[in-house]
Design a protein around this motif. Structure first.
Motif, short mmCIF file in Angstrom:
data_model
loop_
_atom_site.label_atom_id
_atom_site.label_comp_id
_atom_site.label_asym_id
_atom_site.label_seq_id
_atom_site.Cartn_x
_atom_site.Cartn_y
_atom_site.Cartn_z
N SER A 84 50.80 88.80 40.53
CA SER A 84 51.68 87.71 40.08
C SER A 84 53.14 88.16 40.01
N LEU A 85 53.57 88.77 41.07
CA LEU A 85 54.92 89.33 41.08
C LEU A 85 55.98 88.23 41.01
N LYS A 86 57.07 88.57 40.34
CA LYS A 86 58.19 87.66 40.15
C LYS A 86 59.45 88.27 40.76
N PRO A 87 60.42 87.43 41.11
CA PRO A 87 61.67 87.98 41.65
C PRO A 87 62.32 89.00 40.71
N GLU A 88 62.16 88.82 39.42
CA GLU A 88 62.75 89.76 38.47
C GLU A 88 62.05 91.12 38.44
N ASP A 89 60.95 91.25 39.16
CA ASP A 89 60.29 92.55 39.30
C ASP A 89 60.94 93.39 40.40
N THR A 90 61.86 92.79 41.13
CA THR A 90 62.55 93.52 42.19
C THR A 90 63.32 94.70 41.63
N ALA A 91 63.03 95.88 42.17
CA ALA A 91 63.65 97.12 41.67
C ALA A 91 63.17 98.29 42.52
N VAL A 92 63.79 99.43 42.29
CA VAL A 92 63.24 100.68 42.80
C VAL A 92 62.30 101.21 41.73
N TYR A 93 61.09 101.50 42.12
CA TYR A 93 60.07 101.97 41.20
C TYR A 93 59.91 103.49 41.35
N TYR A 94 59.98 104.17 40.22
CA TYR A 94 59.92 105.63 40.20
C TYR A 94 58.67 106.10 39.47
N CYS A 95 58.02 107.06 40.07
CA CYS A 95 56.88 107.73 39.43
C CYS A 95 57.40 108.84 38.54
N ASN A 96 56.72 109.06 37.43
CA ASN A 96 57.13 110.06 36.45
C ASN A 96 55.93 110.84 35.95
N LEU A 97 56.12 112.12 35.76
CA LEU A 97 55.07 112.95 35.14
C LEU A 97 55.70 113.77 34.04
N GLU A 98 55.08 113.76 32.86
CA GLU A 98 55.56 114.54 31.73
C GLU A 98 54.46 115.48 31.28
N GLN A 99 54.82 116.72 31.07
CA GLN A 99 53.87 117.69 30.54
C GLN A 99 54.63 118.77 29.79
N PHE A 100 53.92 119.42 28.86
CA PHE A 100 54.56 120.42 28.02
C PHE A 100 54.38 121.81 28.59
N TYR A 101 55.48 122.51 28.66
CA TYR A 101 55.48 123.92 28.96
C TYR A 101 55.74 124.67 27.65
N SER A 102 55.69 125.98 27.70
CA SER A 102 55.93 126.77 26.49
C SER A 102 57.32 126.51 25.93
N TYR A 103 58.25 126.11 26.78
CA TYR A 103 59.64 125.91 26.35
C TYR A 103 59.93 124.47 25.97
N GLY A 104 58.96 123.59 26.17
CA GLY A 104 59.19 122.20 25.80
C GLY A 104 58.70 121.22 26.85
N LEU A 105 59.10 119.96 26.68
CA LEU A 105 58.66 118.88 27.55
C LEU A 105 59.42 118.91 28.87
N SER A 106 58.70 118.78 29.96
CA SER A 106 59.29 118.70 31.28
C SER A 106 59.00 117.34 31.88
N LYS A 107 60.01 116.73 32.47
CA LYS A 107 59.85 115.44 33.13
C LYS A 107 60.19 115.58 34.60
N SER A 108 59.29 115.08 35.44
CA SER A 108 59.51 115.13 36.88
C SER A 108 59.53 113.70 37.42
#
Length: 119
Positions: A84-108
Motif C-alpha cells: 500500500s505504498l504512498k507517494p510520501e513513501d518516496t525516499a532513499v532507503y538505507y539499511c542499518n546494522l547496530e552491534q556492540f563492540y568492547s568500545y561501544g555501539l557501532s552503526k553501519s
C-alpha cells in the motif's frame, strides 16, 4: 568492519508493493539490531523499522500496518516488505546494522536504494 548491500528499490505506482533486501557481511555478531531508515529530499533521515536478532520489532507510526520487517539470521539478511505504498513513501532507503563492540555501539550503513512512488 561491516558491509551492507541493499537491493529491491524502484518505481511503483501508489497502492503497489516493493520488497527491499539487505545483506550484511564482515564481522557480524549474533546479537545485533538491523533496520531500515529513509531520507526524502530536504528532510532528515528517519527510522522506518527495526528488528533485533531475537525478532523484536518496532515501526514508525506512518508505516504501521503497511510495512513488515523480517530477517534471516543465518543469511545475515533483513527484508522490508512495503505494501500500500504512498507517494510520501518516496525516499532513499538505507539499511542499518547496530552491534556492540568492547568500545561501544557501532552503526553501519548501506549505500541506499531509491524508492519512488508515483501518484
Amino acid at each position: 568492519q561491516v558491509q551492507l548491500v541493499e537491493s529491491g528499490g524502484g518505481l511503483v505506482q501508489a497502492g503497489g508493493s516493493l520488497r527491499l533486501s539487505c545483506v550484511a557481511s564482515g564481522r557480524i555478531f549474533s546479537i545485533n539490531t538491523m533496520g531500515w531508515y529513509r531520507q526524502a529530499p530536504g528532510k532528515q533521515r528517519e527510522l522506518v523499522a527495526r528488528i533485533t536478532s531475537g525478532g523484536s520489532t518496532n515501526y514508525a507510526e506512518s508505516v504501521k500496518g503497511r510495512f513488515t520487517i523480517s530477517r534471516d539470521n543465518a543469511k545475515n539478511t533483513v527484508y522490508l516488505q512495503m505494501n500500500s505504498l504512498k507517494p510520501e513513501d518516496t525516499a532513499v532507503y538505507y539499511c542499518n546494522l547496530e552491534q556492540f563492540y568492547s568500545y561501544g555501539l557501532s552503526k553501519s550503513w548501506g549505500q541506499g536504494t531509491q524508492v519512488t512512488v508515483s501518484s
